[in-house]
Design an enzyme around this catalytic site. Structure first.
Site, mmCIF file in Angstrom:
data_model
loop_
_atom_site.group_PDB
_atom_site.id
_atom_site.type_symbol
_atom_site.label_atom_id
_atom_site.label_comp_id
_atom_site.label_asym_id
_atom_site.label_seq_id
_atom_site.Cartn_x
_atom_site.Cartn_y
_atom_site.Cartn_z
ATOM 1 N N ASP A 549 0.684 -1.066 0.103
ATOM 2 C CA ASP A 549 0.752 -0.110 0.524
ATOM 3 C C ASP A 549 0.977 1.343 0.633
ATOM 4 O OD1 ASP A 549 -2.256 1.765 0.130
ATOM 5 O OD2 ASP A 549 -2.785 1.056 2.760
ATOM 6 N N GLU A 552 3.105 4.769 -3.485
ATOM 7 C CA GLU A 552 2.597 6.390 -4.588
ATOM 8 C C GLU A 552 4.306 6.499 -5.043
ATOM 9 O OE1 GLU A 552 0.236 5.918 -2.466
ATOM 10 O OE2 GLU A 552 -1.141 4.570 -4.192
ATOM 11 N N ASP A 626 -8.862 3.906 -2.361
ATOM 12 C CA ASP A 626 -9.917 3.446 -0.653
ATOM 13 C C ASP A 626 -11.286 5.119 -1.359
ATOM 14 O OD1 ASP A 626 -8.156 4.080 0.575
ATOM 15 O OD2 ASP A 626 -7.079 5.872 1.185
HETATM 16 C C1 NOJ Z 1 -4.407 3.679 2.438
HETATM 17 C C2 NOJ Z 1 -5.321 1.689 1.741
HETATM 18 O O1 NOJ Z 1 -5.723 2.684 0.566
HETATM 19 C C3 NOJ Z 1 -5.921 1.524 2.640
HETATM 20 O O2 NOJ Z 1 -7.154 0.465 2.079
HETATM 21 C C4 NOJ Z 1 -5.800 0.724 3.887
HETATM 22 O O3 NOJ Z 1 -6.931 0.453 4.413
HETATM 23 C C5 NOJ Z 1 -5.298 2.358 4.675
HETATM 24 N N1 NOJ Z 1 -4.223 2.698 3.747
HETATM 25 C C6 NOJ Z 1 -4.565 0.966 6.232
HETATM 26 O O4 NOJ Z 1 -3.365 0.834 6.097
#
Ligand code: NOJ
Length: 970
Positions: A549, A552, A626
């Site tokens: 995660d 970017e 998200d």
């Molecule tokens: C951002 C991610 O997009 C999300 O899916 C994740 O739960 C959070 N980071 C925490 O790690």
């Protein structure tokens, strides 16, 4: 004090209320958008748009200042080399840009343009920068995996003082016409122009120049109007962050026109429709260009050209019976403007409206100009050729295409075990449970929180008992804290991304102050591998997989929530040059690491990534980040996933249920029904969201969701076969109408329904509240059956049909003419189904035929590369159904491994022939296989009202891997 506490509180409350009201009155969009640049806040984007506007304003008097010097042309072995001269200003100053046009055996052509002065390192960097002097030219090394073998058959067919023509491609179907003054390139197929470079004269290569300090304007004096806007040449500030730009302005831009094309698709990741919108205003259009600058966009907007987490600068243009495309290989921040014009005067134009041309303007901040041209002519050619260049989707771990259960966070070993048991208690299949951030000890990756996750091995073991897996989050930021070996190694080995001054760059992310691993450095990958070894990452086992995660990379206190552009990577490249590839390098590092967890263990990794670039499909799945628990977000997920699929990255999904917020039950139910048709099917929720595991929904919703998940499981053989095709030739796993029916113009703009692989399964998920019907557009004259009822749907080619779909129903049709492999016994996980028998569903076409495929391998190792797989072709032909090896292999030379041996006990159990003609109305049929014949019982159900006639053949008993024939006449 004048005011008592109470009075003070009242004021606070009043201000708070006013503040809240102000927020409500503001358009929601502005809240997040202001954190990210618009084109006119991005110096190079603004300059290039202004350059284009200037050219347009000059109209016919405009001449692009780039001329190819004909005397410099050299052509050899499928490659043309020359020099483009740029005239600068009114003086006789010039800059030289070596250009290469290569023609490849794969049928692609490639234009690369570099800057001579930069190639020779004859420039000075400002601010004592240690950055490289060349333009970034290493994207190819990370992105391109094939398809660039030169076509020595390409030949110059015409040349004069104005232009050179080169024929290339199979049978010389393709032609590049390169004009010299100004430089332009026209790519033609069968003599017709399809793609034009610089036909508007917007080519702009900002050459290096020294900074000349101009005298400051005295008070009261106006600054003299400069020819160009230099205000962002030497540094640029946004949101309080200043980018130092040691090389000054260096952008590259060019117009690319698609002649006679109304639709353009691609350039994910954006939230708008599949068919891209125009970007320079007007009704329903965007006012901003599409932006590609991988970013962690908090609560992203829908229907927007704003950037998101990943970027694939591949665009395909489509019109009736023709598809062409380009791939803009550049890793820097990139913007793309799209406009369309009608060309009524063109002799090719048909009908009143005339021909539409689509014009695009590509603008990148730095790097070389490097563009591939794909001349099609079919969408299938596009995905295949693009995959040849950037690689095809990795064959997935079989479990990874089943259902994943995630939330931020399952809070302890016990919690995980409890969720696991509850899935079993409610008889809901699932394959993977995920641990987000909070499993770590204080957000230090490669550790487990010692109290809540004291025994992760026992958790992994419990999951393994039912063939299930655990995925752990590992991000690229490494907590900067004493006594954390991962951090001290990163520092001592000097493997972190550096700040412009040369020290390890320090920023803020989940763990607080952090450094970032620099995965452009091969040594960093070597080190990363050591961290994943089972004996290093204690608590992990064979069924542990990884989630990458924030790659970017997301930096909470960085410009636009990412790294400063003047940060430095391995090879002394500035972050600006490589930004969009950064996420992929991290994904790749983890992929390499999972490949080498233990000696002798050579299994397919599974790694989910949030950030991506062209090529990331080689390393695993992605998801759309998200999203929100809203109907709009559910609806937006399909154009996004379809766009990714036609851009080489089909293993894609969105958070089922929505990440932020709490979905109402009906939304969650519909989301599961839709998610069961995402190539990557995972439920996920924010830490503040209420628990929403499917068993918590209660009756009848738990049962409805369970049947959606079970539907996915029963169709896993068909999904896996679709993945196989993506792996072999880049075919999207879920396929939009323009891709499957490239001649049907009315379908080109449709992005809310799709086919699953080549199964003929046509899905239209319900994405609106209280909607109990679906309007499905029918692309052809074939017969369509309702998947669940076998009703023949009354269809008409090119028209919508409406089918009822209450909350417990999924609008799912079967196109006639296909054979769909299934496994019908519901189990706890896909692994538990591995040696189950198959059901084949035959959907009889109007002409009485049907065809289908099954691909299956061990779903785990790389043995399929050595031929250890079963690939069948099923054919219904008049009065027989047969199964043969789809690749014509006789199998005799292959020594079956353990998995192949076990598959010898796996059979075709049932065949359902939907739309079976009366010739099936019999008690039994004869089957022949392996030199034997036997009889199979048939139950024939005559047609009734809308329901088609169908026949069910029970206990067929032919081995799935063997040839067999059922003959009605025998
Ligand atoms: C951002 C991610 O997009 C999300 O899916 C994740 O739960 C959070 N980071 C925490 O790690």
């Amino acid at each position: 004090m004048r005011y008592g506490l109470g009075a003070n509180r009242q004021w606070v409350a009043l201000f708070a209320l006013l503040g809240a009201l102000a927020c409500l009155l503001q358009p929601a969009a502005s809240v997040k958008e202001k954190d990210f640049k618009k084109c006119d806040q991005s110096g190079f984007c603004k300059r290039n748009r202004a350059f284009a506007d200037h050219a347009v304003a000059q109209a016919s008097t405009w001449s692009s200042p780039y001329n190819l010097l004909s005397e410099t042309i050299a052509f050899k072995d499928g490659q043309l080399q020359a020099v483009i001269l740029k005239s600068i200003g009114t003086e006789s100053e010039t800059a030289r840009f070596p250009v290469t046009v290569s023609f490849h055996k794969s049928g692609t052509a490639r234009l690369t343009v570099d800057e001579e002065r930069r190639m020779n390192k004859e420039i000075e960097l400002r601010h004592d920068s240690k950055a490289r002097k060349e333009r970034y030219n290493e994207a190819e090394k990370l992105v391109i995996v094939g398809g660039i073998e030169h076509d020595s058959a390409a030949e110059i067919t015409y040349q004069d003082e104005k232009q050179v023509n080169i024929k290339y491609g199979s049978e010389g179907k393709f032609e590049a016409v390169i004009k010299f003054s100004p430089f332009e390139a026209d790519f033609r197929r069968d003599g017709v122009s399809h793609i034009q470079f610089n036909s508007h004269g917007w080519l702009n290569l900002e050459h290096w120049r020294p900074k000349v300090d101009k005298p400051e304007a005295k008070e009261g004096e106006e600054t003299p109007p400069a020819g160009e806007d230099e205000s962002t040449w030497w540094d640029e500030t946004f949101g309080g962050n200043t980018d130092s730009k040691p090389r000054g302005p260096e952008s590259i831009a060019m117009d690319i026109s698609f002649q006679g094309y109304e639709h353009v698709f691609g350039i994910p990741e954006h939230t708008g429709p599949l068919s891209l919108k125009q970007t320079r205003g007007g009704d329903g259009h965007y006012a901003e260009p599409y932006r590609m600058y991988n970013s962690d966009v908090f609560e992203y907007e829908l229907d927007s050209p704003m950037t998101l987490y990943g970027a694939i600068p591949f665009m395909q243009a489509h019109r009736k019976d023709s598809a062409v495309g380009i791939f803009w290989l550049n890793a820097a921040e990139t913007w793309v403007d799209i406009t369309k014009t009608k060309d009524a005067s063109n002799p090719l134009s048909l009908g009143a409206g005339g021909k539409t041309n689509t014009h695009t303007h590509w603008i990148s901040e730095s790097g070389i100009l490097d563009v591939f041209v794909l001349l099609g002519p079919t969408p299938r050619d596009m995905t295949k050729t693009f995959g040849e260049l950037t690689g095809y989707t990795a064959m997935p771990q079989e479990f990874s295409i089943a259902y994943h259960q995630c939330r931020w966070n399952y809070i302890s070993d016990d919690d995980v075990k409890d969720v696991d048991r509850k899935f079993d208690r409610f008889k809901i299949p699932y394959d993977v449970i995920w641990l987000d951030l909070e499993y770590t000890d204080d957000r230090k990756y490669f550790t487990f929180e010692p109290h809540s996750f004291s025994d992760p091995l026992s958790t992994g073991k419990q999951l393994a008992e039912h063939g299930r897996n655990l995925v752990l989050l590992i991000d690229p930021h490494i907590k900067k804290v004493d006594g954390y070996p991962v951090h001290s190694q990163l520092k001592s080995k000097d493997l972190a991304v550096r700040a412009k001054g040369g020290d390890a760059y320090e920023g803020w992310c989940w763990p607080g102050s952090s450094n970032w691993i620099d995965c452009f450095n091969p040594k960093a990958i070597e080190w990363w591998k050591t961290l994943f070894k089972y004996d290093a990452f204690k608590g992990t086992r064979e069924n542990t997989f990884i989630w990458n995660d924030m790659n970017e990379p997301s930096v909470f206190n960085g410009p636009e929530t990412t790294m400063p552009k003047d940060n430095m990577h391995f090879g002394d490249w500035e972050h600006r040059d490589v930004h969009n590839i950064n996420g992929m390098t991290f994904h790749n590092a983890t992929y390499q690491a999972l490949l080498s967890r233990a000696k002798g263990e050579y299994r397919r990794p599974f790694i989910l990534t949030r950030s991506f670039y062209a090529g990331s499909q080689r390393f695993g799945a992605m998801w759309t980040g998200d999203n929100q628990a809203s109907w709009d977000h559910l609806g937006a997920s399909f154009p996004m996933i379809l766009s990714l699929g036609i851009s080489g990255y089909p293993f894609a999904g969105a958070d089922v249920g929505g990440f932020f917020g709490n979905p109402d039950t009906d939304l969650l139910v519909r989301w599961y029904q839709a998610g069961a048709f995402y190539p990557f099917f995972r439920a996920h929720a924010h830490i503040d969201a209420r628990r929403r595991e499917p068993y918590l929904l209660g009756d009848p919703f738990t049962a409805i969701v369970t049947s959606a998940i079970r539907l996915r499981y029963s169709l896993l053989p068909a999904w896996y076969t679709a993945f196989f095709h993506a792996n072999r030739d880049g075919s999207p796993i879920v396929r939009p109408m323009f891709w499957t029916h490239p001649s049907e113009e009315a379908g080109f703009g449709i992005d809310d329904q799709f086919f699953v692989g080549s199964t003929g399964l046509l899905v239209k998920p319900i994405v609106e509240k209280d909607k109990e019907s679906a309007d499905i557009w029918i692309p052809d004259d074939e017969i369509y059956y309702n998947y669940f009822t076998y009703d023949v749907v009354k269809t008409q080619k090119g028209k919508h049909i409406t089918i009822h779909a209450g909350l417990d129903q999924i609008p799912l049709l079967m196109r006639g003419g296909h054979i769909i492999p299934r496994r019908d016994i519901p189990r706890r996980s896909s692994a538990m189904m591995r040696f189950d028998d198959y059901t084949l569903v035959v959907t009889v076409a109007k002409d009485g035929s049907a065809e289908g495929e099954l691909y299956v391998d061990d779903g785990d190792s790389f043995d399929y590369e050595k031929g250890q797989y079963i690939h069948r072709k099923f054919v219904l032909n008049g009065s027989s159904i047969s199964s043969v090896d789809a690749e014509g292999r006789d199998g005799k030379s292959l020594r079956p491994g353990n998995w192949m041996k076990a598959m010898q006990d796996v059979h075709v159990d049932k065949i359902v022939v939907v739309g079976a003609p009366a010739s099936w109305d019999k008690q039994k049929v004869q089957i022949a296989s392996e030199g034997k014949t036997w009889e199979v019982k048939v139950h024939y159900y005559a047609a009734e009202k809308e329901r088609a006639a169908f026949a069910v053949l029970g206990r067929v008993g032919a081995k799935i891997g063997e040839d067999w024939t059922i003959d009605l006449e025998a």
